[in-house]
Design a protein around this motif. Sequence first.
Motif, PDB file in Angstrom:
ATOM      1  N   UNK A  56      -6.540 -36.514 -72.692  1.00 16.43           N
ATOM      2  CA  UNK A  56      -6.380 -37.663 -71.788  1.00 16.43           C
ATOM      3  C   UNK A  56      -5.140 -37.479 -70.903  1.00 16.43           C
ATOM      4  N   UNK A  57      -4.082 -36.895 -71.515  1.00 16.37           N
ATOM      5  CA  UNK A  57      -2.848 -36.677 -70.740  1.00 16.37           C
ATOM      6  C   UNK A  57      -3.085 -35.747 -69.552  1.00 16.37           C
ATOM      7  N   UNK A  58      -3.818 -34.676 -69.828  1.00 18.99           N
ATOM      8  CA  UNK A  58      -4.100 -33.703 -68.758  1.00 18.99           C
ATOM      9  C   UNK A  58      -4.964 -34.343 -67.666  1.00 18.99           C
ATOM     10  N   UNK A  59      -5.883 -35.206 -68.103  1.00 19.23           N
ATOM     11  CA  UNK A  59      -6.745 -35.882 -67.121  1.00 19.23           C
ATOM     12  C   UNK A  59      -5.912 -36.765 -66.194  1.00 19.23           C
ATOM     13  N   UNK A  60      -4.987 -37.516 -66.779  1.00 24.34           N
ATOM     14  CA  UNK A  60      -4.149 -38.391 -65.955  1.00 24.34           C
ATOM     15  C   UNK A  60      -3.303 -37.551 -65.002  1.00 24.34           C
ATOM     16  N   UNK A  61      -2.768 -36.444 -65.517  1.00 22.01           N
ATOM     17  CA  UNK A  61      -1.934 -35.575 -64.678  1.00 22.01           C
ATOM     18  C   UNK A  61      -2.732 -35.035 -63.484  1.00 22.01           C
ATOM     19  N   UNK A  62      -4.015 -34.779 -63.706  1.00 18.44           N
ATOM     20  CA  UNK A  62      -4.823 -34.118 -62.671  1.00 18.44           C
ATOM     21  C   UNK A  62      -5.477 -35.078 -61.681  1.00 18.44           C
ATOM     22  N   UNK A  63      -5.602 -36.361 -62.075  1.00 16.52           N
ATOM     23  CA  UNK A  63      -6.424 -37.279 -61.259  1.00 16.52           C
ATOM     24  C   UNK A  63      -5.594 -38.285 -60.466  1.00 16.52           C
ATOM     25  N   UNK A  64      -6.197 -38.764 -59.352  1.00 18.06           N
ATOM     26  CA  UNK A  64      -5.561 -39.806 -58.538  1.00 18.06           C
ATOM     27  C   UNK A  64      -5.922 -41.190 -59.080  1.00 18.06           C
ATOM     28  N   UNK A  65      -7.207 -41.334 -59.413  1.00 16.22           N
ATOM     29  CA  UNK A  65      -7.686 -42.601 -59.969  1.00 16.22           C
ATOM     30  C   UNK A  65      -8.279 -42.320 -61.339  1.00 16.22           C
ATOM     31  N   UNK A  66      -7.921 -43.168 -62.311  1.00 12.38           N
ATOM     32  CA  UNK A  66      -8.391 -42.990 -63.691  1.00 12.38           C
ATOM     33  C   UNK A  66      -9.256 -44.188 -64.071  1.00 12.38           C
ATOM     34  N   UNK A  67     -10.466 -43.906 -64.520  1.00 13.05           N
ATOM     35  CA  UNK A  67     -11.371 -44.984 -64.958  1.00 13.05           C
ATOM     36  C   UNK A  67     -11.280 -45.081 -66.479  1.00 13.05           C
ATOM     37  N   UNK A  68     -10.781 -46.220 -66.961  1.00 15.49           N
ATOM     38  CA  UNK A  68     -10.695 -46.422 -68.415  1.00 15.49           C
ATOM     39  C   UNK A  68     -12.067 -46.844 -68.903  1.00 15.49           C
TER      40      UNK A  68
END
Length: 261
Positions: A56-68
Amino acid sequence: MTLQLGFIGFGQMAQAMAKGFNQKEHPPFTLHASSIDFDALTAHATPLNVQPISSNQQLVDQCDWIILAVKPDQVEGVLNDIDVASFENKGVISIASGITLDQLKQRLPKSTSILTMIPNTPVCVGEGILMCQEDTTFTQEDLTQFKDVFSHLGTIHFANGDAFKSLATLSGCGPAFVAMVIEAMADGMVKYGAPRDLAYQIASQTIKGTAQMQLDTNTHPGVLKDQVTSPGGTTIKGVAALEEKGMRHAFISAMDGILDH
Ligand SMILES: NC(=O)C1=CN([C@@H]2O[C@H](COP(=O)(O)OP(=O)(O)OC[C@H]3O[C@@H](n4cnc5c(N)ncnc54)[C@H](O)[C@@H]3O)[C@@H](O)[C@H]2O)C=CC1
Ligand SMILES: O=C(O)[C@@H]1CCC=N1
């Protein structure tokens, strides 16, 4: 620059959204997803052109918008495992039912734009409803981009308070109710000899056609019913039977069951 859009949690709803996004030929965004089981994630994500990400951390680092897109009771755990600072200047779109803007504001940096919404499963065929809370920290610019990207999934509506609660409940849970109606209508046909496959098609198309007619003409549903019920005819006998079984009250009770607890 292409918007990097990431799902945290890739279950029923996230996959439905990814399918809907896939209908766009040259999307102005790239999709990513993280989940608990990386192998299962890869199996579900790859065919939908979604890049699987191992944390999840890597996803947040890579993305502009995060869908929970995890269950409401999993949101807290997800946020606990991510460095909160990595949400700085990002967008967070929560689809977790019952998780409020205020709860997310308390957990995320001030610079994070937050939108809460309830989508429904027909997003997978581009005919969904995205019921969004008017109360949002998305800027006008964010909202313009949001509408541009998410309108591929269906129609976007904004509401607040009790109106949001009831509209999001019906649109979010409604596909289950409608699917039950389709199944029940088909059972009625099968009882009198119709092949089951055809019975589902006829039931679904009857619902789709009636719904399209109502949407296109904005005719009162009672008028649409009256157009079919000729005096002394067959339809009124069916209408009377449905009323005897409390059909309207059953639907109102469904909302009571969800909202009146
Ligand atoms: N299914 C529906 O029709 C709708 C669902 N929602 C909301 O969408 C959210 C997701 O619902 P569903 O997709 O139905 O649930 P689901 O259970 O199918 O998907 C949740 C996914 O999150 C993953 N997950 C769990 N903990 C995680 C973690 N710590 N990190 C990353 N991934 C994790 C699970 O492995 C699972 O794949 C819920 O909050 C629900 O309220 C909203 C509207 C409609
Ligand atoms: O029942 C559920 O868990 C989800 C929330 C909104 C619609 N379905």
